[in-house]
Design a protein around this motif. Structure first.
Motif, PDB file in Angstrom:
ATOM      1  N   TRP A 252      -8.010   5.231   0.519  1.00 15.31           N
ATOM      2  CA  TRP A 252      -8.182   5.504  -0.416  1.00 15.31           C
ATOM      3  C   TRP A 252      -8.344   7.067  -0.348  1.00 15.31           C
ATOM      4  O   TRP A 252      -8.140   7.889  -1.521  1.00 15.31           O
ATOM      5  CB  TRP A 252      -9.923   5.118  -1.043  1.00 15.31           C
TER       6      TRP A 252
ATOM      7  N   MET B   2      -4.707   8.164  -0.895  1.00 16.00           N
ATOM      8  CA  MET B   2      -4.423   7.965  -2.307  1.00 16.00           C
ATOM      9  C   MET B   2      -5.036   9.269  -3.331  1.00 16.00           C
ATOM     10  O   MET B   2      -4.277   9.938  -4.092  1.00 16.00           O
ATOM     11  CB  MET B   2      -5.140   6.749  -3.154  1.00 16.00           C
TER      12      MET B   2
ATOM     13  N   GLN C  35      -8.549   7.090   5.849  1.00 20.08           N
ATOM     14  CA  GLN C  35      -8.516   5.653   5.039  1.00 20.08           C
ATOM     15  C   GLN C  35      -7.659   5.907   3.965  1.00 20.08           C
ATOM     16  O   GLN C  35      -7.329   6.874   3.499  1.00 20.08           O
ATOM     17  CB  GLN C  35     -10.170   5.738   4.600  1.00 20.08           C
TER      18      GLN C  35
ATOM     19  N   GLN D 209       1.036  -1.184  -0.163  1.00 18.41           N
ATOM     20  CA  GLN D 209       0.068  -0.025   0.030  1.00 18.41           C
ATOM     21  C   GLN D 209       0.755   1.316  -0.060  1.00 18.41           C
ATOM     22  O   GLN D 209       0.366   2.308  -0.756  1.00 18.41           O
ATOM     23  CB  GLN D 209      -1.022   0.081   1.261  1.00 18.41           C
TER      24      GLN D 209
END
Length: 415
Positions: A107, A110, A105, A54
């Motif tokens: 996402w 990202m 989180q 990740q």
């Protein structure tokens, strides 16, 4: 209506240092923020329970955004300059920083780093053009001044992490938005100066189109080969820097039992060495052969990089400083050499070398993250020790004296 572009005839021989220093400071701010992201990896890994894969994906996102967008923006602005993109890019950076500060989180992280990468992608092509325009006849020195800000930003990032973000955590990032706001207005100052340089280009547009010529002695194939090799050189440098920036902290923590703050200081030694090497290369770029300086960077870095994974803590700090210094000494030289290969294509060159090659380094960093999960951090650092040897491809580059001569012929013909 004539397209507003920068023409060689409008470029004064005088070096405009206030503009160079301002854009260098903006480069410092941009790259500080971009390199804070990998410096935060140990914090993010702990707070969000991330694995190395990740972490590699986060690195991939910020770099892949730059890899895709910077060449496209560079090509677009080569044909139609957009000075106001400079402050506009700061808005994406600010939004990304604020989002990352409150991301809980994976996402969301990202998405935040994508915004930061987009801001960086907008910044580099137009800023590189401003640097080139303000350089006058001191292209190597101007490139070094511009890059100095970027490398200083890279060096400052782990120090900020050690003294600030280790204490405040992610939410400490929100304070950077104040600095970014100052940078927003500084970019307006640069954009206004840049806009003024576009006025002569409209009047000279038709004449320049008729007089542009291409280099005659170097074939298109040789130019493509040379640019490809330079991309590989920058890719290998960027991948090595990305690997050290992303994973060396974990390596020294596991190998030598140092604290997270101490690991960030060791990383600072490497990134500060990059600044020293950049300044050294900039001082030499306008005085010595480009190829000789590139060879020095390769042959000088390799032994220290190869010894680094197997040394004790004291020697590791010495080797990492020497490797960082010598490795970065040829970066401004490569940029000047590439601009001589493709005269008049500053945005494209910036997009290729700041964006594509840098982004590919991020892709490589993501692959290394996956490898680290299946092997070990020690194995990753040992593999990366061989990256500087890719620079041996320099043997296939054309004589830089011939390239410089032809670039000057093109500039004369255009003017």
């Amino acid at each position: 209506m004539a397209t507003k572009t920068i023409q060689p005839a409008s470029i004064a021989a005088k070096t405009i240092y206030p503009i160079l220093l301002t854009i260098s400071m903006m480069h410092l701010l941009n790259d500080t923020i971009q390199f804070i992201v990998p410096s935060l990896f140990p914090i993010l890994k702990s707070s969000l329970s991330l694995n190395f894969a990740q972490i590699g994906l986060i690195s991939l996102m910020i770099n892949l955004t730059a890899a895709i967008m910077q060449p496209l923006i560079g090509i677009y602005t080569d044909n139609k300059a957009k000075p106001m993109m400079l402050p506009f890019g700061m808005l994406f950076t600010m939004l990304g920083v604020i989002t990352l500060a409150y991301a809980h989180q994976f996402w969301v992280v990202m998405f935040a780093v994508m915004l930061i990468g987009l801001g960086s992608a907008i910044f580099h092509p137009e800023s590189a053009r401003v640097s080139f325009l303000a350089a006058g006849d001191k292209k190597g020195a101007a490139s070094s001044i511009f890059q100095f800000g970027g490398f200083m930003g890279q060096a400052i990032a782990p120090v900020l992490t050690a003294v600030w973000f280790v204490v405040t955590g992610q939410q400490g990032l929100v304070w950077l938005s104040i600095v970014i706001a100052v940078g927003f207005f500084a970019q307006f100052y640069v954009a206004r100066w840049y806009q003024n340089q576009l006025v002569p280009a409209d009047a000279a547009g038709a004449k320049t189109k008729q007089s542009q010529v291409s280099p005659t002695e170097l074939s298109t194939g040789r130019i493509v080969l040379a640019i490809t090799i330079l991309m590989i050189l920058v890719f290998s440098k960027n991948l090595y820097v990305a690997a050290i920036s992303s994973y060396y902290s974990f390596f020294v923590i596991d190998r030598f039992g140092v604290t997270m703050g101490q690991a960030q200081i060791i990383l600072f030694v490497f990134l500060a060495a990059n600044v020293v090497g950049l300044l050294l290369g900039g001082l030499l770029a306008d005085r010595f052969s480009r190829l000789k300086l590139i060879w020095f960077s390769i042959l000088g870095t390799a032994p220290f990089a190869l010894m680094l994974p197997y040394s004790n803590l004291t020697f590791s700090i010495i080797w990492i400083f020497l490797a960082g210094t010598i490795l970065s000494s040829s970066f401004s030289v490569i940029m000047v050499y590439a601009n001589e290969l493709l005269p008049g294509k500053v945005g494209l060159v910036s997009g290729i070398f700041f964006g594509l090659a840098f982004g590919l380094g991020g892709v490589g960093s993501a692959i290394l993250g996956n490898m680290a999960d299946t092997t070990s951090i020690d194995f990753i650092i040992q593999c990366c020790a061989y990256l500087p040897l890719l620079g041996l491809l320099t043997i296939f580059l054309p004589s830089d004296k011939k390239v410089k001569k032809e670039a000057q012929q093109v500039s004369v013909a255009q003017s």
